[in-house]
Scaffold this motif. Structure first.
Motif, mmCIF file in Angstrom:
data_model
loop_
_atom_site.group_PDB
_atom_site.id
_atom_site.type_symbol
_atom_site.label_atom_id
_atom_site.label_comp_id
_atom_site.label_asym_id
_atom_site.label_seq_id
_atom_site.Cartn_x
_atom_site.Cartn_y
_atom_site.Cartn_z
ATOM 1 N N LYS A 128 0.880 -1.248 -0.126
ATOM 2 C CA LYS A 128 0.290 0.161 -0.208
ATOM 3 C C LYS A 128 1.002 1.293 0.243
ATOM 4 N N LYS A 129 2.083 0.987 1.153
ATOM 5 C CA LYS A 129 2.839 2.716 1.212
ATOM 6 C C LYS A 129 3.765 2.862 -0.503
ATOM 7 N N SER A 130 3.471 1.935 -0.703
ATOM 8 C CA SER A 130 4.427 1.826 -2.444
ATOM 9 C C SER A 130 3.299 2.284 -3.682
ATOM 10 N N GLY A 131 2.402 2.270 -3.086
ATOM 11 C CA GLY A 131 0.732 2.796 -4.249
ATOM 12 C C GLY A 131 1.253 1.111 -5.605
ATOM 13 N N ILE A 132 1.079 0.204 -4.945
ATOM 14 C CA ILE A 132 0.900 -0.371 -5.931
ATOM 15 C C ILE A 132 -0.160 -1.575 -6.265
ATOM 16 N N THR A 133 -0.519 -1.662 -7.311
ATOM 17 C CA THR A 133 -2.200 -2.596 -7.179
ATOM 18 C C THR A 133 -2.439 -3.912 -8.116
ATOM 19 N N VAL A 134 -2.433 -4.881 -7.006
ATOM 20 C CA VAL A 134 -1.941 -6.207 -6.879
ATOM 21 C C VAL A 134 -3.491 -6.882 -7.362
ATOM 22 N N ASN A 136 11.294 -7.616 -3.415
ATOM 23 C CA ASN A 136 11.794 -7.030 -4.444
ATOM 24 C C ASN A 136 11.092 -6.563 -5.667
ATOM 25 N N ALA A 137 9.758 -6.717 -6.103
ATOM 26 C CA ALA A 137 8.896 -6.037 -7.004
ATOM 27 C C ALA A 137 8.263 -5.431 -6.377
ATOM 28 N N THR A 138 8.013 -4.902 -5.121
ATOM 29 C CA THR A 138 8.183 -3.546 -4.568
ATOM 30 C C THR A 138 8.977 -2.816 -4.101
ATOM 31 N N ASP A 139 10.237 -3.527 -4.310
ATOM 32 C CA ASP A 139 11.096 -2.229 -3.985
ATOM 33 C C ASP A 139 11.119 -1.744 -5.628
ATOM 34 N N VAL A 140 11.181 -2.483 -7.025
ATOM 35 C CA VAL A 140 11.481 -1.869 -8.455
ATOM 36 C C VAL A 140 10.276 -0.587 -8.701
ATOM 37 N N LEU A 141 8.872 -1.245 -7.787
ATOM 38 C CA LEU A 141 7.456 -0.359 -8.434
ATOM 39 C C LEU A 141 7.867 0.557 -7.475
ATOM 40 N N ASP A 142 8.167 0.285 -6.442
ATOM 41 C CA ASP A 142 8.456 1.392 -5.626
ATOM 42 C C ASP A 142 8.260 3.338 -6.105
ATOM 43 N N GLY A 143 6.908 3.487 -5.863
ATOM 44 C CA GLY A 143 7.048 5.202 -6.886
ATOM 45 C C GLY A 143 6.599 4.912 -8.106
ATOM 46 N N GLN A 144 6.377 4.020 -8.583
ATOM 47 C CA GLN A 144 6.492 4.078 -10.289
ATOM 48 C C GLN A 144 4.575 3.988 -10.592
ATOM 49 N N GLN A 145 4.278 5.223 -11.164
ATOM 50 C CA GLN A 145 3.397 5.483 -11.807
ATOM 51 C C GLN A 145 1.967 4.040 -11.816
ATOM 52 N N GLN A 146 0.808 3.840 -11.672
ATOM 53 C CA GLN A 146 0.071 2.569 -12.644
ATOM 54 C C GLN A 146 1.160 1.182 -11.756
ATOM 55 N N ALA A 147 1.613 1.881 -11.321
ATOM 56 C CA ALA A 147 2.505 0.295 -10.261
ATOM 57 C C ALA A 147 1.642 -1.759 -10.741
ATOM 58 N N THR A 148 2.369 -1.977 -11.010
ATOM 59 C CA THR A 148 0.955 -3.238 -11.104
ATOM 60 C C THR A 148 2.010 -4.132 -10.446
ATOM 61 N N HIS A 151 2.345 -24.346 -12.786
ATOM 62 C CA HIS A 151 3.192 -22.840 -12.474
ATOM 63 C C HIS A 151 2.892 -21.427 -11.868
ATOM 64 N N VAL A 152 3.375 -20.972 -11.425
ATOM 65 C CA VAL A 152 2.998 -19.643 -10.902
ATOM 66 C C VAL A 152 4.209 -18.456 -11.108
ATOM 67 N N TYR A 153 3.460 -17.031 -11.620
ATOM 68 C CA TYR A 153 3.910 -16.596 -12.524
ATOM 69 C C TYR A 153 3.599 -15.133 -11.085
ATOM 70 N N ILE A 154 4.406 -14.237 -11.161
ATOM 71 C CA ILE A 154 4.822 -13.569 -10.444
ATOM 72 C C ILE A 154 5.125 -12.342 -11.453
ATOM 73 N N THR A 155 4.408 -11.195 -11.908
ATOM 74 C CA THR A 155 4.743 -9.988 -12.839
ATOM 75 C C THR A 155 4.564 -8.643 -11.972
ATOM 76 N N ASP A 156 5.871 -7.998 -12.637
ATOM 77 C CA ASP A 156 5.813 -6.474 -12.505
ATOM 78 C C ASP A 156 5.753 -5.994 -13.957
ATOM 79 N N ASN A 157 5.058 -4.448 -13.269
ATOM 80 C CA ASN A 157 5.560 -3.951 -14.765
ATOM 81 C C ASN A 157 6.672 -2.662 -14.449
ATOM 82 N N GLY A 158 7.363 -3.368 -13.790
ATOM 83 C CA GLY A 158 8.524 -2.248 -13.382
ATOM 84 C C GLY A 158 9.731 -1.970 -15.002
#
Length: 466
Positions: A338-344, A372-384, A397-404
């Motif tokens: 929540k602090k990083s403004g990330i949509t899960v 790691n994903a939350t670190d790279v997404l911190d402060g990014q606009q529309q972080a998902t 299979h488990v896929y964990i994807t970020d738009n960083g």
């Protein structure tokens, strides 16, 4: 000075089985020097081009993590640090500083090449030192990685627990003050000459308002309009505390039309007392509901911690629900997310079977990758952050994807190597993804990464019949 250095070298336990001529060669091709407290033999980022043998005194090896000093090891007489035979280290990963007056002997990289070719027993002793050092440092660093992760989770969890705990304190305090007014309201109500039919009406209205599970979800505009209508009705009938009553009545679904029916069944002069009693009863109900909701939130968080850490489990594999572990990990990290403004986004396959695994170990996998994903997404606009699960024949299979921003191509091949990190100095140990790789392999699975700007995806595969 030289005789003292050679004598100290010969008396070190690490060289017990090394022939004297080989120690003589090491002495002849090395340099002895003294250190005063506070002096460094190397600092983070320095080239690793020498082997250091501690002949006397104490030195400390430490790293800086978030500008805080983290001790890695204390070197005493007989310890060896720096470059060792067959070591691939090129840059110092920390600082080595004298804690007391010390005597050190240094052998340069160029001489180590000859050492390996000509002096078998000496090389064997030094390789043993290197393997022991790697094992000890890896264990320490892995423990440090776990403690760092625990610290992050604890900080987030403390914040998450603080909100409902504060709500309980606030609501219980308000409830205590509110209950003090109940006797006066009751006295006023009981002094009225109320018929059974009127009592049934009051009782029915309260029961209906409190127990109605289908209260409509109102927008802010809709709620304001209804509160204005109820407030106007109360003002027209000269009811005290109209504004507070209106807000409370609308919250429980009592509208102006309900008050009309209420009023039509009550004798003149009874309305104020009856509505005051009704309002107080609803306030009490709301406060209790708030306390119950906050308590449930705390219980849910504690339950998530218990499942996350697998407190009730032993060391054996059991059949686990991957979705439960992922959701509990997300609950643990909710504050940081929540602090990083990330949509899960959760895209889970409901038909996914259970797999045999160690739940606590798997939670480390999810924690490290998501962290790691939350670190790279911190402060990014529309972080998902998107987490997807699928069944593929005999695997899940488990896929964990970020738009960083992605991982540079020249670093992707080393991303799972121990001590390799793309984070700034002091921000990571470089062991998070190494831990992920080892745990996944322990479960006979595989982990891979594909990355480009705007999409980094980790794919973790586990066999169903493990």
């Amino acid at each position: 000075m030289q005789e003292t250095c050679l004598a100290d070298l010969q008396n070190l336990e690490v060289f017990t089985d090394v022939p004297a001529d080989q120690l003589q060669w090491l002495f002849d091709n090395s340099t002895c020097f003294d250190l005063q407290p506070g002096e460094f033999i190397f600092e983070e980022g320095d080239p690793v081009d020498r082997m250091f043998i501690i002949l006397s005194g104490d030195l400390e090896l430490y790293r800086l993590q978030s500008n805080n000093k983290a001790s890695v090891a204390i070197f005493h007489k007989g310890n060896i640090t720096g470059l060792l035979p067959f070591s691939r280290a090129t840059v110092a990963m920390g600082y080595c500083q004298a804690l007391s007056t010390a005597k050190v002997m240094a052998c340069f990289k160029e001489n180590l090449k000859e050492l390996i070719v000509r002096h078998y027993e000496l090389t064997q002793a030094l390789v043993h030192v290197m393997t022991s050092r790697v094992r000890e440092f890896t264990e320490l660093a892995q423990q440090g990685e776990k403690m760092m992760a625990l610290g992050k989770l604890s900080a987030g969890l403390a914040h998450e627990l603080n909100n409902p705990a504060a709500a309980i304190v606030r609501s219980s305090s308000s409830l205590k003050s509110h209950l003090k007014s109940i006797p006066d309201v009751f006295k006023e109500l009981i002094s009225l000459n109320i018929q059974k039919e009127e009592i049934d009406l009051i009782h029915g209205t309260l029961v209906s308002a409190v127990s109605n599970p289908n209260r409509p979800h109102l927008t802010m505009l809709q709620r304001n309009e209804l509160e204005d209508e109820v407030s106007d009705w109360l003002d027209e009938h000269e009811i005290r505390d109209a504004a507070d009553m209106a807000e409370n009545f609308v919250a429980f679904g009592i509208l102006a039309k309900d008050l009309d029916e209420f009023n039509s069944h009550l004798p003149e002069g009874h309305l104020q007392s009856v509505l005051t009693w009704t309002n107080n009863s609803l306030i009490t109900e709301q406060m209790v509901a708030d306390i119950q909701e906050a308590s449930k939130r705390i219980a849910d968080l504690v339950g998530a911690v218990k499942i996350y850490t697998h407190m009730d489990g032993g060391g054996d594999k059991s059949f686990v629900d991957l979705h439960s572990g992922i959701r509990n990990t997300l609950a643990m990290m909710q504050y940081k997310i929540k602090k990083s403004g990330i949509t899960v986004i959760e895209d889970f396959d409901a038909s996914l079977p259970l797999i045999k695994a160690l739940p606590g170990e798997l939670n480390q996998v999810w924690t490290n990758i998501i962290d790691n994903a939350t670190d790279v997404l911190d402060g990014q606009q529309q972080a998902t952050l998107t987490i997807k699960t699928r069944k593929d024949h005999n695997d899940v299979h488990v896929y964990i994807t970020d738009n960083g921003p992605g991982i540079p191509k020249d670093k992707q091949a080393r991303i799972f190597d121990p001590f390799f990190t793309t984070k700034a100095i002091g921000k990571g140990t470089g062991l998070g993804l190494d831990v992920v790789s080892r745990i996944v392999k322990q479960h006979n699975g595989s982990v891979s990464v594909s990355s480009e700007p705007g999409k980094t995806e980790f794919m973790i595969c586990f066999p169903i019949n493990n």
